[in-house]
Write a protein that holds these residues in place. Structure first.
Motif, PDB file in Angstrom:
ATOM      1  N   UNK A   7      12.054  16.493  35.033  1.00 50.84           N
ATOM      2  CA  UNK A   7      12.073  17.958  35.025  1.00 50.84           C
ATOM      3  C   UNK A   7      12.904  18.491  36.188  1.00 50.84           C
ATOM      4  N   UNK A   8      12.699  17.909  37.372  1.00 54.97           N
ATOM      5  CA  UNK A   8      13.456  18.390  38.529  1.00 54.97           C
ATOM      6  C   UNK A   8      14.941  18.060  38.379  1.00 54.97           C
ATOM      7  N   UNK A   9      15.262  16.917  37.816  1.00 50.98           N
ATOM      8  CA  UNK A   9      16.664  16.561  37.584  1.00 50.98           C
ATOM      9  C   UNK A   9      17.290  17.501  36.564  1.00 50.98           C
ATOM     10  N   UNK A  10      16.548  17.820  35.535  1.00 50.01           N
ATOM     11  CA  UNK A  10      17.034  18.755  34.520  1.00 50.01           C
ATOM     12  C   UNK A  10      17.282  20.137  35.103  1.00 50.01           C
ATOM     13  N   UNK A  11      16.383  20.592  35.972  1.00 47.94           N
ATOM     14  CA  UNK A  11      16.560  21.905  36.602  1.00 47.94           C
ATOM     15  C   UNK A  11      17.789  21.912  37.514  1.00 47.94           C
ATOM     16  N   UNK A  12      18.027  20.816  38.206  1.00 46.10           N
ATOM     17  CA  UNK A  12      19.214  20.732  39.057  1.00 46.10           C
ATOM     18  C   UNK A  12      20.499  20.793  38.238  1.00 46.10           C
ATOM     19  N   UNK A  13      20.519  20.101  37.103  1.00 43.75           N
ATOM     20  CA  UNK A  13      21.702  20.099  36.248  1.00 43.75           C
ATOM     21  C   UNK A  13      21.939  21.487  35.674  1.00 43.75           C
ATOM     22  N   UNK A  14      20.891  22.136  35.238  1.00 41.52           N
ATOM     23  CA  UNK A  14      21.017  23.495  34.679  1.00 41.52           C
ATOM     24  C   UNK A  14      21.460  24.473  35.766  1.00 41.52           C
TER      25      UNK A  14
END
Length: 63
Positions: A7-14
């Motif tokens: 989730x945190x990796x996804x938020x960083x990418x977004x």
């Protein structure tokens, strides 16, 4: 734990993708003009005055 990391990796990418569209770098359409106003008149007048004084001294009988 794994889900939180994903989730945190996804938020960083977004977030990086959203910020990436905010920066625009473009060359100006008009040419860049740099104006340099340099006053050389004083030096030229000084040189001419010095030359004139020398000429007058050398040819005192004419003046």
């Amino acid at each position: 734990m794994r889900a939180a990391r994903g989730l945190s990796t996804g938020l960083l990418v977004i977030g990086a993708g959203a910020l990436g569209g905010c920066i625009n770098v473009a060359a100006p359409e008009d040419p860049i003009v740099i104006e340099l106003n340099i006053n050389i008149r004083q030096e030229v007048i000084y040189r001419l005055a010095e030359d004139a004084a020398d000429t007058i001294e050398e040819n005192a009988d004419i003046f």
